[in-house]
Design an enzyme around this catalytic site. Structure first.
Site, PDB file in Angstrom:
ATOM      1  N   ILE A  97       0.843  -1.197   0.000  1.00  0.00           N
ATOM      2  CA  ILE A  97       0.000   0.000   0.000  1.00  0.00           C
ATOM      3  C   ILE A  97       0.878   1.248   0.000  1.00  0.00           C
ATOM      4  CG2 ILE A  97      -1.690   1.341   1.334  1.00  0.00           C
ATOM      5  CD1 ILE A  97      -2.962  -1.233   2.237  1.00  0.00           C
ATOM      6  N   ARG A 106     -17.677  -0.158  -3.212  1.00  0.00           N
ATOM      7  CA  ARG A 106     -18.110  -1.535  -3.539  1.00  0.00           C
ATOM      8  C   ARG A 106     -19.622  -1.590  -3.731  1.00  0.00           C
ATOM      9  NH1 ARG A 106     -13.735  -3.596   0.807  1.00  0.00           N
ATOM     10  NH2 ARG A 106     -11.990  -3.648  -0.655  1.00  0.00           N
ATOM     11  N   HIS A 143     -17.169  -2.296   9.381  1.00  0.00           N
ATOM     12  CA  HIS A 143     -17.083  -3.268   8.296  1.00  0.00           C
ATOM     13  C   HIS A 143     -18.002  -4.428   8.650  1.00  0.00           C
ATOM     14  CE1 HIS A 143     -13.789  -1.889   5.894  1.00  0.00           C
ATOM     15  NE2 HIS A 143     -12.959  -1.850   6.902  1.00  0.00           N
TER      16      HIS A 143
END
Lengths: 286, 286
Positions: free
Chosen positions: A18, A169, A194
């Site tokens: 990342i 998403r 999440h």
């Protein structure tokens, strides 16, 4: 090459997947030519620095700091490198957590990364208290960001955590459902945690300008879309054999771009919430 | 988001480390919203496609094609996927070669990748003979690019191979030698092969506008700089534990950007040479 600002951007954990993408994305999106790479592991960040210089981006002015490999466990040497890296930083993105290794429990990971987050906050307080904005993206980001915030002494609105990917998403799943170009789906936002605690909001969603409610989507299809949204991250691991690294890096850089006065960032971001009436006290959430 | 063109850009080998970076770089640099990802391995390219959609780049219009995993070795099914991917492509970058695996000789690699390059060229001839420009970056790029060119039926100036990184490594080494910002070193170009056959040209180099010859650089230092330039690639492997992927992807995308009429590409590129008087016949070289 035109840049948004000349301010120093520090990438913490720049040697990782990342981190290295953060550096490249910040350069390609023209945020600032002054990017400093910091990592605890010298060979990794050195290699990323070399690759980034070999991109030969016009105007780029890169630097990197890390303790020598043999000094990795010497707190004084680590502090020396951190001091050089953090001093003068106006913007910071940190992906500098440890990944979960075989045999580690979630609690082991949490403990280790909270220690890293606390040190990260302390470095901000000591070496760059005038930083403008900080984005934290190492897991679990709600806890590491809160820990970093507390130790940094910054104002709550100066430190945010990455929380956009669940929403993108959802946007993606809806675009596929209706066969439209992805950015024709607007208002696709998720909040909260999440996973199963995620709150997927449908009321604001429009598809090509028309409210989602007018599409009479079946309960089954909506359940499937929510499922695909929630499973988005683990699906990437299944397909690529590794965690997402391109999308979190890209979104985190877009968050900093917004903080720098560039294109406003309109996806959800994790931020400090302390609200008696709504029942959330001292948490970091989107 | 403004794009240079709406033409279809095809990324071959999009599931790999370089391929996935090619897609991201092309999007971030605003080349075109219409990017098609192709790979022989479905789960990998599917995962990259998902991650790229989850970046939610405004205007992006992505697609991907690959044979189902169980059909990977069925030539008809592979051809079906290739047809969909190549049809209508105006620009192509291919990093779709096989990597060298344990126990493979250089000759094994060469043979395998030449077959891939020949098929790649045939696909261009069959499905997108009107392609504008093609960049080939899988190794050994001088041989794979020549093979692809022959099989594609394109004009020699329509297909180039990546050859910039040796030059940017020379620029980097000289910038470090003189302690100047990297883009203050101009005219740093290398030609010929990689490795020991590389021709490192000093006569055109200027440091902050002053010819290199006026710096009285010692023979020892010059030898060291040449050595660092030649070893640049293997040094990345040593440091990162993997081959360069960010810098080749970035440079290849910049080549296509130039071909699209954007910022001209001024680093060396591999192209077809057939010149009796200079002694190079039917080779691909920078």
């Amino acid at each position: 090459m035109k840049y948004l600002t000349n301010d120093k951007l520090l990438i913490v954990g720049a040697g990782g997947m990342i981190g290295s993408n953060l550096v490249q994305s910040a350069l390609m999106l023209g945020l600032t030519p002054n990017i400093c790479l910091y990592d605890i592991y010298e060979p990794g960040v050195h290699g990323v620095y070399d690759e980034m210089e070999q991109c030969a981006v016009p105007g780029a002015n890169l630097s990197y700091y890390a303790p020598a490999v043999e000094d990795m466990n010497d707190p004084e040497k680590v502090a020396e490198a951190a001091k050089k890296a953090f001093t003068g930083a106006k913007y910071i993105i940190s992906s500098g957590g440890a990944p979960r290794k075989a045999g580690m429990t979630r609690e082991d990971l949490l403990k280790g990364n909270c220690k890293i987050a606390a040190d990260f906050g302390e470095n901000i307080k000591k070496y760059c208290p005038d930083v403008e904005h900080v984005v934290v993206i190492f897991n679990p980001a709600d806890v590491t960001a809160l820990t970093a915030l507390i130790h940094s002494g910054l104002k709550p609105n100066q430190l945010t955590s990455l929380a956009a990917l669940d929403s993108t998403r959802l946007q993606q799943a809806l675009a596929h459902e209706f066969g439209v170009q992805q950015d024709k789906v607007t208002g696709a936002h998720t909040y909260g945690g999440h996973g199963e605690q995620m709150a997927v909001f449908a009321s604001q969603v429009k598809v090509d300008g028309k409210p989602l409610s007018e599409f009479n989507i079946s309960e089954e299809r909506w359940a499937q879309i929510k499922h695909d949204t929630i499973q988005g991250g683990s699906n990437i691991i299944k397909l690529r054999g590794r965690s997402s690294f391109q999308s979190p890096a890209y979104q985190a850089v877009k968050m900093i771009e917004g903080a720098m006065g560039g294109t406003p960032f309109t996806w959800p971001a994790g931020c400090y919430v302390n609200c008696d009436t709504c029942g959330y006290k001292n948490v970091m959430m989107a």
